[in-house]
Design an enzyme around this catalytic site. Sequence first.
Site, PDB file in Angstrom:
ATOM      1  CB  CYS A   1      -8.678  -0.942  12.671  1.00 25.42           C
ATOM      2  SG  CYS A   1      -7.562  -0.760  11.316  1.00 25.42           S
TER       3      CYS A   1
ATOM      4  CB  SER B   1      -0.897  -0.013   1.242  1.00 32.00           C
ATOM      5  OG  SER B   1      -1.637   1.177   1.321  1.00 32.00           O
TER       6      SER B   1
HETATM    7  C1  LIG Z   1      -2.416  -0.348   6.655  1.00 29.26           C
HETATM    8  C2  LIG Z   1      -2.424  -1.828   6.535  1.00 29.26           C
HETATM    9  C3  LIG Z   1      -3.323  -2.485   5.673  1.00 29.26           C
HETATM   10  C4  LIG Z   1      -4.397  -1.751   4.921  1.00 29.26           C
HETATM   11  O1  LIG Z   1      -3.889  -0.924   3.912  1.00 29.26           O
HETATM   12  P1  LIG Z   1      -4.823   0.252   3.319  1.00 29.26           P
HETATM   13  O2  LIG Z   1      -4.061   0.770   2.160  1.00 29.26           O
HETATM   14  O3  LIG Z   1      -4.942   1.259   4.425  1.00 29.26           O
HETATM   15  O4  LIG Z   1      -6.117  -0.357   2.952  1.00 29.26           O
HETATM   16  C5  LIG Z   1      -3.238  -3.849   5.554  1.00 29.26           C
HETATM   17  N1  LIG Z   1      -2.312  -4.554   6.232  1.00 29.26           N
HETATM   18  C6  LIG Z   1      -1.433  -3.975   7.077  1.00 29.26           C
HETATM   19  C7  LIG Z   1      -0.425  -4.805   7.772  1.00 29.26           C
HETATM   20  C8  LIG Z   1      -1.470  -2.588   7.251  1.00 29.26           C
HETATM   21  O5  LIG Z   1      -0.607  -2.023   8.090  1.00 29.26           O
END
Ligand SMILES: *Cc1c(COP(=O)(O)O)cnc(C)c1O
Length: 385
Positions: free
Chosen positions: A324, A199
């Site tokens: 979250c 991401s």
């Molecule tokens: C932030 C995160 C996600 C989600 O990514 P987004 O781009 O915010 O949807 C998934 N897995 C981990 C380990 C993360 O830290």
Amino acid sequence: MSEIYLDHAATTPLRPEVLEAMLPYFNQEFGNPSSVYGAGRRAHQALDQARDTVADLLGAKSEEIIFTSGGSEAANLAIKGVAWAYQTKGKHIITSAIEHHAVLDAVLWLKQQGFEVTILPVDEEGFVDPQSVQEALRGDTILVSIMHANNEVGTIQPIEDIGAIVRAHGAFFHTDAVQTAGILDLDVAELNVDLLSLSAHKFYGPKGVGALYVRKGVRLDPLIHGGAQEKRRRAGTENVAGIVGLAKAFELAQAERGEVTRHLIQLRDQLLQGLQAIPHTKVNGSLERRLPNNVNVCFQFIEGESLLLNLDLKGIAGSSGSACTSGSLDPSHVLLAMGLSHEIAHGSLRLTLGRENTQDQVTYVLEEIPIIVERLRAMSPLYNA
Ligand SMILES: *Cc1c(COP(=O)(O)O)cnc(C)c1O
């Protein structure tokens, strides 16, 4: 003093170089990459180039990269996509208790749809034992999903070993590498993975854009139907500016990785050392195999939420549990899976460093935290009892 941002596991600021690379694709090169005329072709070229860059950085081929709306979508596509495409072969999926909710909840949703799920436990440092993966594999196992490094406690899993076991068995292996992309070296061949999620906003790129590596030959049913984009695996006009930003941010992070890692480790170890000097404090996660930017501790007898509010008053941005779960009073599922009691898990503090943090900031934080902890404990009936 301006705010000291210590929540880089939640998100990171967009780098100016990344913004600059993205800007032309909002209003100048705004063509639809599927269009045949010049503006469309130029947007398509930008996509191709970004795909090549991301593929190169992962040791993958360009056609193995799918751009998504972020880490959550990438993980959902990997898990549901493989589950749906291979459900006639088997319906068993393995994951771990400490996954991000994007993985955990996707797997639990599949369970409601009739898939069978094994959720592996972790040890007190947050490690998944590769032997436990070996033992959980069945004839009908189609997919194993284990994260590369945990977003709360920073423990780095032995992904290479787990991948080798899963591959020998003939199931597919997905890793959520959202916390490691841009921080650790990622090579899909060395990691023995078939699918990998990342991401952009976790490595100084824009929010709302991510990528999924899918090894050639692995079939995926799409989550989103419509156009033929992303080789029919993800319909919708591409987020060209975002994708350009993702590639630029990933490239910069990789180029500066050695230098930034040294900086992060120095600050991390200073924080860990300083915080451990506070009485009744426990470090969560592994000290040996830990993300260079992660600090996670529990202060007994206090609530993480009140600690965060007090830190905020001092201009320090941190996190308790994960972004979250804050807002609810449930302690982190990760800390509970590592065997911590509810009470102790409530007093957790996560500080995640970034490239722009300084020695002076860490010194200031280490002056303020002991005072706040002491004050909160003085008000706690548990502490005084
Ligand atoms: C932030 C995160 C996600 C989600 O990514 P987004 O781009 O915010 O949807 C998934 N897995 C981990 C380990 C993360 O830290």
